[in-house]
Every structure is written in C-alpha cells, then in structure tokens.
Design an enzyme around this catalytic site. Structure first.
Site, PDB file in Angstrom:
ATOM      1  N   GLU A 253       0.237 -16.484   4.224  1.00 26.54           N
ATOM      2  CA  GLU A 253       0.298 -17.808   4.857  1.00 26.54           C
ATOM      3  C   GLU A 253      -1.064 -18.456   4.926  1.00 26.54           C
ATOM      4  O   GLU A 253      -2.094 -17.786   4.900  1.00 26.54           O
ATOM      5  CB  GLU A 253       0.791 -17.662   6.295  1.00 26.54           C
ATOM      6  CG  GLU A 253       2.254 -17.437   6.408  1.00 26.54           C
ATOM      7  CD  GLU A 253       2.733 -17.827   7.799  1.00 26.54           C
ATOM      8  OE1 GLU A 253       2.803 -19.029   8.087  1.00 26.54           O
ATOM      9  OE2 GLU A 253       3.030 -16.917   8.576  1.00 26.54           O
TER      10      GLU A 253
ATOM     11  N   ARG B 227      15.139 -20.157  16.257  1.00 24.90           N
ATOM     12  CA  ARG B 227      13.973 -19.314  15.967  1.00 24.90           C
ATOM     13  C   ARG B 227      13.386 -18.743  17.247  1.00 24.90           C
ATOM     14  O   ARG B 227      12.938 -17.593  17.278  1.00 24.90           O
ATOM     15  CB  ARG B 227      12.927 -20.130  15.194  1.00 24.90           C
ATOM     16  CG  ARG B 227      11.794 -19.272  14.656  1.00 24.90           C
ATOM     17  CD  ARG B 227      10.929 -20.029  13.682  1.00 24.90           C
ATOM     18  NE  ARG B 227      10.228 -21.126  14.335  1.00 24.90           N
ATOM     19  CZ  ARG B 227       9.543 -22.067  13.679  1.00 24.90           C
ATOM     20  NH1 ARG B 227       9.477 -22.058  12.350  1.00 24.90           N
ATOM     21  NH2 ARG B 227       8.928 -23.017  14.335  1.00 24.90           N
TER      22      ARG B 227
ATOM     23  N   LYS C  80       7.587 -16.098  16.061  1.00 28.79           N
ATOM     24  CA  LYS C  80       6.497 -16.977  16.500  1.00 28.79           C
ATOM     25  C   LYS C  80       5.969 -16.502  17.846  1.00 28.79           C
ATOM     26  O   LYS C  80       6.294 -17.080  18.891  1.00 28.79           O
ATOM     27  CB  LYS C  80       7.027 -18.417  16.560  1.00 28.79           C
ATOM     28  CG  LYS C  80       5.955 -19.472  16.364  1.00 28.79           C
ATOM     29  CD  LYS C  80       6.588 -20.822  16.112  1.00 28.79           C
ATOM     30  CE  LYS C  80       5.568 -21.923  16.031  1.00 28.79           C
ATOM     31  NZ  LYS C  80       4.866 -21.983  14.746  1.00 28.79           N
TER      32      LYS C  80
HETATM   33  C1  LIG Z   1       4.868 -22.392  13.482  1.00 24.89           C
HETATM   34  C2  LIG Z   1       4.268 -21.755  12.302  1.00 24.89           C
HETATM   35  C3  LIG Z   1       4.418 -22.281  11.005  1.00 24.89           C
HETATM   36  C4  LIG Z   1       5.114 -23.581  10.727  1.00 24.89           C
HETATM   37  O1  LIG Z   1       6.467 -23.579  11.050  1.00 24.89           O
HETATM   38  P1  LIG Z   1       7.239 -24.955  11.219  1.00 24.89           P
HETATM   39  O2  LIG Z   1       8.589 -24.559  11.681  1.00 24.89           O
HETATM   40  O3  LIG Z   1       7.263 -25.617   9.905  1.00 24.89           O
HETATM   41  O4  LIG Z   1       6.481 -25.738  12.231  1.00 24.89           O
HETATM   42  C5  LIG Z   1       3.872 -21.572   9.942  1.00 24.89           C
HETATM   43  N1  LIG Z   1       3.213 -20.428  10.144  1.00 24.89           N
HETATM   44  C6  LIG Z   1       3.030 -19.906  11.366  1.00 24.89           C
HETATM   45  C7  LIG Z   1       2.280 -18.645  11.499  1.00 24.89           C
HETATM   46  C8  LIG Z   1       3.554 -20.550  12.487  1.00 24.89           C
HETATM   47  O5  LIG Z   1       3.357 -20.026  13.703  1.00 24.89           O
END
Ligand SMILES: *Cc1c(COP(=O)(O)O)cnc(C)c1O
Length: 342
Positions: free
Chosen positions: A222, A83, A186
């Site tokens: 989200e 990722r 991310k």
């Molecule tokens: C990191 C993140 C998550 C959670 O992702 P995981 O891989 O489960 O830790 C969810 N939403 C956002 C916006 C994130 O930055």
C-alpha cells in the site's frame, strides 16, 4: 441557501477542525445504548480501557459531498459500516449495527450542516467514526464495554498537492502490517507501525511511503494510508495481498475502470513491474486519487518517473468518481445517499 460558516475553504488542510457536535453510543451489559449528542471534544474513559493498553480500536473515514445541485451526499456509507463490523470482529470488539452506524453518520452531518464545505471548493466534510474498548482490563483480553462515536471535520485533500502528482518512497526497512496480522482491517495499531517510516519520508520531501509485502519484500502492498494502482495497456492493476486494507475508493475505481472499458486486474504486483506502468496512483477517501509522479527506492538510489502531470486514465477516473460523489454523473451503482434537509 444553506447556512454555512466562513472559512478559507479552498485552502483547508486535511486536519482537525472544531465543529459543533459529535455523536456517541455506549455498549454495556451486552447491548448498545441510545445514540447521544455531545458538544464536548473530550471523552471520559477508564484508565485501564483496552483501547489505551492493547490497541483495541478501529476507525472509519467517509465523506459528505455538497453537489452543484445543493444536495449533500454520503458516499457508500454502508460499505464503511460493514468494514467497521469486520474490523471489530478482527480484534474482538462489539460490532456496531449497520442501522446504528447509519443513524450516527446522518445525525452528525445534520447537526453540523453549517460546516459542510460549499460545492466547488475542493473541500468536503470528513466523517470519522471511531470504535474502541472503553472498559477496563489488565490481562490481555477484550473489553466488556465499548464506545462508538462519530465526529466530523471539514477537510481539504489529504495530499496538499491536490490532483497533482506526488513523489513517494519505497520502504524496505519497516513493515506496516504482517501477512497474517491486521493489515486488512482498519485498526489504529497499523498506523502506529507506519509513523516512523512516514515521518522519515516526509522529512525527505516525499508525500508518502510505499510499503512492500512484509514476507518477501517483492510485492507492492500500500501507499501509506491509501491503496496503490497502476495503469498500462488499457488495464487498471491493483495489488492483491492479505495485508492491504480493502479500500472502498479502490473498489469504486475498479468498477469505474470497467465501466469505461478498462480491464481490471487485482493480483500480486511485483515491485519490478512498477517501471512498466504508464501511470500510477494512490487512492482512498482522504487521498481521493493522488497521481504518483515519482517512486524513489533508497536501496538502489533509483527513481521511477511517471511525469509531472496526471495521466489521462487517472484524470478520467478522478473526474468520474468526483462527478458521482457530487451528483453530476449518473450514480449507476447506487453509491450515494442524499442526506435530506441539510
Ligand atoms: C482507510 C484506508 C485506505 C483507504 O480506504 P477507503 O475506503 O478508500 O477510504 C487505504 N489504506 C489504509 C491503510 C486505510 O486505512
């Protein structure tokens, strides 16, 4: 047994905690250098670094778990590595090789072994990989130099309530990410955009916000820094949208849900559907599973309630996920990697 520092493990916040070492690596002249170990909490970068001016920055979050058997496991680190490469590609940064990511993640845990919280405290060692444009630009273009680092911090659960239902608030007057923007990677910029609504929600007593799709304000995106899911009629339902960050926890829960006989649906989830869910939750590495007890919508002053206790499906998902992460439930999908010697 392991050498561990003294800390109030059961009451750790999800916050920064100084440890002994971090690891760093620099991308210069078109290639990655060697991994370096540092005991400084500071970094020195060019004042015109693209990270500072144009938000050329991405991060990751994963955890190392101490099991009942004393072993330390990293959960799905390869998915975090991939990722981060995807995030780098999305904003034109140098991609960190999966092997380098692995070396850094393992090294930083080994070097900070005394900060790994003991089993049974609810606390874990959070790893924060960081990648950013460190080279100078004044025009808007990608940097030619990058810095990759990983530091760690022992943490408690993100939502201080732990595995207890939280109240969250629907946000309609702010967007976290645009439909064709960077919500699916991310990057720090997404978080900057979420701070004002998140701050308002916290001041009003909510643990988090619930963002809607930016275009129509009709579908669930989200729950702040976590993905959303709902449970009804034996189904695990989670939103599909181009502006949602693909959560590794959510992917894991989808698999666990299938394994325990639920049907999994990943599809657009209209806000009108919220009322029909028997259970709702937020999930992510930091949030683990946080059951949602209430969803408030200030537009119509309406509250949807799911109850003051975690529902049976969320509880089972939570226990299974934790059990795998802590080595107590068979890791049938080979999600965990033991870090030897810590
Ligand atoms: C990191 C993140 C998550 C959670 O992702 P995981 O891989 O489960 O830790 C969810 N939403 C956002 C916006 C994130 O930055």
């Amino acid at each position: 047994m392991e050498n561990t520092i003294n800390a109030d493990w059961g009451n750790l916040p999800f916050g920064y905690f100084k440890t002994d070492y971090n690891v760093r690596c620099y991308y210069r002249d078109g290639k990655w250098g060697k991994l370096e170990i540092s005991s400084s909490e500071y970094i020195s970068i060019h004042m015109a670094a693209t990270a500072l001016h144009y938000g050329q920055e991405a991060f990751e979050g994963l955890k190392a778990y101490r099991g009942k058997d004393g072993k330390v496991r990293l959960f799905r680190w390869k998915d975090n590595a991939k990722r981060m490469r995807n995030s780098a590609d999305g904003i034109m940064m140098a991609e960190v090789p999966v092997e380098l990511f692995k070396e850094a993640a393992f090294k930083v845990v080994e070097m900070n072994a005394r900060f790994i919280p003991p089993y049974g405290t609810g606390a874990t060692l959070y790893l924060r990989p960081l990648l950013f444009g460190s080279g100078p630009q004044i025009g808007v273009k990608p940097a030619e130099e990058y810095m990759f680092m990983v530091f760690v911090s022992p943490v408690g659960p993100y939502f201080k309530e732990g595995f207890k239902p939280v109240a969250i608030e629907v946000v309609r007057d702010f967007d976290r990410a645009a439909p064709l923007g960077t919500g699916h990677i991310k990057v720090g910029g997404n978080y900057a955009a979420s701070m004002r609504p998140a701050d308002r929600a916290h001041k009003d007593g909510f643990a988090s916000v619930l963002f809607l799709d930016a275009k129509e304000k009709k579908y669930i995106d989200e729950a702040g820094p976590a993905n959303f899911y709902g449970i009804k009629d034996g189904k695990y339902i989670t939103p599909q949208s181009k502006s949602i960050l693909p959560s590794i926890t959510n992917m894991s829960l989808e698999q666990i849900a299938k394994d325990i006989g639920l049907t999994v649906e990943r599809r657009p989830v209209a806000i009108d559907e919220l009322e029909s869910f028997e259970e709702a939750g937020a999930c992510g590495t930091a949030a683990i599973i946080t059951p949602i007890g209430k969803i408030y919508d200030r537009m119509n002053d309406k509250t949807i309630e799911y109850g003051d206790a975690a529902g049976p499906v969320s509880t089972r998902l939570y226990q299974t996920l934790r059990g795998i992460q802590e080595g107590e439930i068979e890791d049938a999908h080979e999600w965990t990697t033991i870090i030897k010697g810590v």
